[in-house]
Write a protein that holds these residues in place. Structure first.
Motif, PDB file in Angstrom:
ATOM      1  N   ALA A   1      -1.478  -7.219  -4.961  1.00 50.92           N
ATOM      2  CA  ALA A   1      -1.687  -7.468  -6.438  1.00 50.92           C
ATOM      3  C   ALA A   1      -0.154  -7.767  -6.961  1.00 50.92           C
ATOM      4  O   ALA A   1      -0.079  -8.837  -7.809  1.00 50.92           O
ATOM      5  N   SER A   2       0.594  -7.024  -6.687  1.00 52.72           N
ATOM      6  CA  SER A   2       2.157  -7.185  -7.451  1.00 52.72           C
ATOM      7  C   SER A   2       2.641  -8.427  -6.778  1.00 52.72           C
ATOM      8  O   SER A   2       3.541  -9.266  -7.581  1.00 52.72           O
ATOM      9  N   LYS A   3       2.196  -8.566  -5.546  1.00 51.02           N
ATOM     10  CA  LYS A   3       3.053  -9.673  -4.858  1.00 51.02           C
ATOM     11  C   LYS A   3       2.451 -11.049  -5.588  1.00 51.02           C
ATOM     12  O   LYS A   3       3.204 -12.067  -5.706  1.00 51.02           O
ATOM     13  N   ARG A   4       1.118 -10.964  -5.650  1.00 50.01           N
ATOM     14  CA  ARG A   4       0.439 -12.135  -6.357  1.00 50.01           C
ATOM     15  C   ARG A   4       0.888 -12.346  -7.581  1.00 50.01           C
ATOM     16  O   ARG A   4       1.336 -13.621  -7.897  1.00 50.01           O
ATOM     17  N   ARG A   5       0.934 -11.476  -8.320  1.00 48.98           N
ATOM     18  CA  ARG A   5       1.626 -11.547  -9.846  1.00 48.98           C
ATOM     19  C   ARG A   5       3.011 -12.051  -9.719  1.00 48.98           C
ATOM     20  O   ARG A   5       3.341 -12.969 -10.478  1.00 48.98           O
ATOM     21  N   LYS A   6       3.949 -11.527  -8.786  1.00 52.14           N
ATOM     22  CA  LYS A   6       5.364 -12.084  -8.725  1.00 52.14           C
ATOM     23  C   LYS A   6       5.331 -13.494  -8.457  1.00 52.14           C
ATOM     24  O   LYS A   6       6.084 -14.105  -8.932  1.00 52.14           O
ATOM     25  N   MET A   7       4.528 -13.721  -7.376  1.00 54.71           N
ATOM     26  CA  MET A   7       4.494 -15.171  -7.014  1.00 54.71           C
ATOM     27  C   MET A   7       4.154 -15.971  -8.054  1.00 54.71           C
ATOM     28  O   MET A   7       4.395 -17.204  -8.049  1.00 54.71           O
ATOM     29  N   ALA A   8       2.963 -15.706  -8.536  1.00 52.76           N
ATOM     30  CA  ALA A   8       2.430 -16.488  -9.918  1.00 52.76           C
ATOM     31  C   ALA A   8       3.317 -16.643 -10.912  1.00 52.76           C
ATOM     32  O   ALA A   8       3.284 -17.756 -11.495  1.00 52.76           O
ATOM     33  N   ALA A   9       4.137 -15.749 -11.278  1.00 50.20           N
ATOM     34  CA  ALA A   9       5.188 -15.783 -12.144  1.00 50.20           C
ATOM     35  C   ALA A   9       6.187 -16.614 -11.798  1.00 50.20           C
ATOM     36  O   ALA A   9       6.644 -17.361 -12.819  1.00 50.20           O
ATOM     37  N   GLN A  10       6.641 -16.421 -10.474  1.00 50.35           N
ATOM     38  CA  GLN A  10       7.752 -17.169 -10.027  1.00 50.35           C
ATOM     39  C   GLN A  10       7.117 -18.778  -9.799  1.00 50.35           C
ATOM     40  O   GLN A  10       7.998 -19.632 -10.405  1.00 50.35           O
ATOM     41  N   GLN A  11       6.009 -19.146  -9.672  1.00 50.43           N
ATOM     42  CA  GLN A  11       5.918 -20.271  -9.531  1.00 50.43           C
ATOM     43  C   GLN A  11       5.422 -20.971 -11.044  1.00 50.43           C
ATOM     44  O   GLN A  11       5.746 -22.242 -11.408  1.00 50.43           O
ATOM     45  N   GLU A  12       5.052 -20.164 -11.906  1.00 45.31           N
ATOM     46  CA  GLU A  12       4.854 -20.598 -13.401  1.00 45.31           C
ATOM     47  C   GLU A  12       6.342 -20.908 -13.913  1.00 45.31           C
ATOM     48  O   GLU A  12       6.446 -21.768 -14.685  1.00 45.31           O
ATOM     49  N   VAL A  13       7.342 -20.060 -13.669  1.00 49.69           N
ATOM     50  CA  VAL A  13       8.645 -20.237 -14.095  1.00 49.69           C
ATOM     51  C   VAL A  13       9.215 -21.679 -13.691  1.00 49.69           C
ATOM     52  O   VAL A  13       9.775 -22.217 -14.142  1.00 49.69           O
ATOM     53  N   SER A  14       8.981 -21.625 -12.118  1.00 42.98           N
ATOM     54  CA  SER A  14       9.531 -22.798 -11.413  1.00 42.98           C
ATOM     55  C   SER A  14       8.755 -24.351 -12.246  1.00 42.98           C
ATOM     56  O   SER A  14       9.165 -25.296 -12.459  1.00 42.98           O
ATOM     57  N   GLU A  15       7.441 -23.997 -12.316  1.00 46.88           N
ATOM     58  CA  GLU A  15       6.624 -25.219 -13.023  1.00 46.88           C
ATOM     59  C   GLU A  15       7.118 -25.767 -14.368  1.00 46.88           C
ATOM     60  O   GLU A  15       7.458 -26.646 -14.601  1.00 46.88           O
ATOM     61  N   ALA A  16       7.545 -24.604 -14.901  1.00 44.48           N
ATOM     62  CA  ALA A  16       7.716 -24.507 -16.487  1.00 44.48           C
ATOM     63  C   ALA A  16       9.455 -25.358 -16.307  1.00 44.48           C
ATOM     64  O   ALA A  16       9.735 -26.263 -17.224  1.00 44.48           O
TER      65      ALA A  16
ATOM     66  N   LYS B   1      10.731 -27.163 -14.190  1.00 50.02           N
ATOM     67  CA  LYS B   1      10.351 -28.717 -13.642  1.00 50.02           C
ATOM     68  C   LYS B   1       9.817 -29.530 -15.021  1.00 50.02           C
ATOM     69  O   LYS B   1      10.343 -30.701 -15.058  1.00 50.02           O
ATOM     70  N   ARG B   2       9.000 -28.918 -15.703  1.00 48.65           N
ATOM     71  CA  ARG B   2       8.445 -29.614 -16.944  1.00 48.65           C
ATOM     72  C   ARG B   2       9.466 -29.797 -17.939  1.00 48.65           C
ATOM     73  O   ARG B   2       9.558 -31.077 -18.460  1.00 48.65           O
TER      74      ARG B   2
ATOM     75  N   ALA C   1      11.077 -33.418 -18.962  1.00 51.24           N
ATOM     76  CA  ALA C   1      11.047 -33.626 -20.293  1.00 51.24           C
ATOM     77  C   ALA C   1      12.330 -34.131 -20.964  1.00 51.24           C
ATOM     78  O   ALA C   1      12.659 -35.074 -21.690  1.00 51.24           O
ATOM     79  N   ALA C   2      13.129 -33.346 -20.354  1.00 54.08           N
ATOM     80  CA  ALA C   2      14.844 -33.579 -20.776  1.00 54.08           C
ATOM     81  C   ALA C   2      15.022 -35.139 -20.346  1.00 54.08           C
ATOM     82  O   ALA C   2      15.838 -35.719 -20.982  1.00 54.08           O
ATOM     83  N   GLN C   3      14.740 -35.117 -18.975  1.00 56.17           N
ATOM     84  CA  GLN C   3      15.204 -36.563 -18.406  1.00 56.17           C
ATOM     85  C   GLN C   3      14.474 -37.677 -19.128  1.00 56.17           C
ATOM     86  O   GLN C   3      15.179 -38.953 -19.315  1.00 56.17           O
ATOM     87  N   GLN C   4      13.058 -37.513 -19.377  1.00 58.17           N
ATOM     88  CA  GLN C   4      12.462 -38.599 -20.228  1.00 58.17           C
ATOM     89  C   GLN C   4      12.999 -38.758 -21.556  1.00 58.17           C
ATOM     90  O   GLN C   4      13.165 -40.006 -22.075  1.00 58.17           O
ATOM     91  N   GLU C   5      13.426 -37.813 -22.212  1.00 60.69           N
ATOM     92  CA  GLU C   5      13.865 -37.876 -23.524  1.00 60.69           C
ATOM     93  C   GLU C   5      15.387 -38.645 -23.354  1.00 60.69           C
ATOM     94  O   GLU C   5      15.698 -39.675 -24.246  1.00 60.69           O
ATOM     95  N   VAL C   6      16.207 -38.209 -22.468  1.00 63.18           N
ATOM     96  CA  VAL C   6      17.483 -38.946 -22.363  1.00 63.18           C
ATOM     97  C   VAL C   6      17.177 -40.557 -22.017  1.00 63.18           C
ATOM     98  O   VAL C   6      17.873 -41.391 -22.520  1.00 63.18           O
ATOM     99  N   SER C   7      16.030 -40.644 -21.157  1.00 62.70           N
ATOM    100  CA  SER C   7      15.913 -42.004 -20.591  1.00 62.70           C
ATOM    101  C   SER C   7      15.385 -42.928 -21.766  1.00 62.70           C
ATOM    102  O   SER C   7      15.698 -43.957 -22.154  1.00 62.70           O
TER     103      SER C   7
END
Length: 275
Positions: free
Chosen positions: A20-35, A37-38, A42-48
């Motif tokens: 469960a701890s591993k799943r939460r850690k992986m979910a958190a890392q994935q969420e941070v990574s996706e955030a 990326k977003r 968004a910054a690249q789109q704003e600059v463009s």
């Protein structure tokens, strides 16, 4: 048998907690990574989009010639802060606003950058040197300014720096306004010296010296007439003056004089009568 069952349960619970701890850690890392990326997207789109808007603005501005934009900017009656805001719109606006800048206040902090400043603003007409500290070498500064490619019309300072003003007079021959207030001392030699350096003056202000005496501006019959035929305004406020008649006598050549200001003046002849 009970011990074995308890052990298995404990191990199973620990494994479940670990997974469960591993799943939460992986979910958190994935969420941070996706955030991340977003945000990056968004910054690249704003600059463009900003780049597209800037390009569209420049293209739209380029349809009008510089002279027309210059007339538009002049009609705004704005100060240098207004021009500063306009200068970030496009390179064309930066070029135009640089040409429109006509006045500059020089401080001790701006002195090292003067060559670049005068190069950036080629149409400077008015300089204010009254905010310089007393430790500043005004002679050296004026000599440096005399080497720049500009056509000054208005100069304000707080000291009569003879060497600097003489050097300036050789290159800035169209100066029409000179103001020197709150200087240490002024006398009639300074008055005639300034007239000699800048004969095209239309406005002359020599006011409120820190130290003044009876004989500072005592004009005699042996003194020449003030050689300023285009003078329209003279301000000698806060000075010791012999009398009004002597001043008027030496202003005979100033046929265009319209305004003569003498606020808080001390008339030597009047004082001597009452003494």
């Amino acid at each position: 048998m009970r011990i074995t069952t308890t052990t298995r349960r404990k191990m199973a619970a620990q494994q479940e907690v670990s997974e469960a701890s591993k799943r939460r850690k992986m979910a958190a890392q994935q969420e941070v990574s996706e955030a991340s990326k977003r945000r990056k997207m968004a910054a690249q789109q704003e600059v463009s989009e900003a780049s597209k808007r800037r390009k569209m603005t420049e293209e739209a501005c380029s349809y009008l010639p510089d002279d027309l934009w210059e007339c538009v900017f002049k009609s705004l009656n704005g100060d240098h802060l207004t021009f500063k805001s306009l200068s970030v719109v496009s390179k064309q606006f930066l070029y135009i606003t640089n040409r429109l800048r006509s006045s500059l206040t020089i401080t001790d902090q701006t002195i090292p950058f003067l060559p670049r400043i005068f190069q950036r603003f080629p149409n400077l007409r008015s300089l204010d040197l009254t905010r310089l500290s007393r430790v500043c070498d005004l002679d050296a500064l004026l000599i440096q300014i005399s080497t720049f490619n500009c056509d000054l019309r208005d100069l304000s300072c707080n000291s009569i720096a003879a060497n600097g003003l003489r050097a300036l007079s050789k290159t800035m021959k169209n100066l029409t306004s000179f103001s020197c207030s709150r200087m240490y001392n002024i006398n009639k030699k300074d008055l005639f010296f300034i007239a000699e350096c800048f004969p095209l003056l239309e406005e002359l202000v020599l006011t409120n010296p820190y130290v003044s005496s009876y004989y500072d501006l005592m004009l005699d019959d042996n003194d020449p007439f003030l050689a300023l035929p285009k003078l329209r305004k003279l301000d000698l406020s806060g000075n010791f003056i012999k009398d009004l008649e002597s001043i008027n006598y030496h202003l005979k050549n100033c046929h265009l004089l319209q305004e003569f200001i003498m606020v808080d003046c001390f008339f030597w002849r009047l004082m001597s009568i009452y003494q």
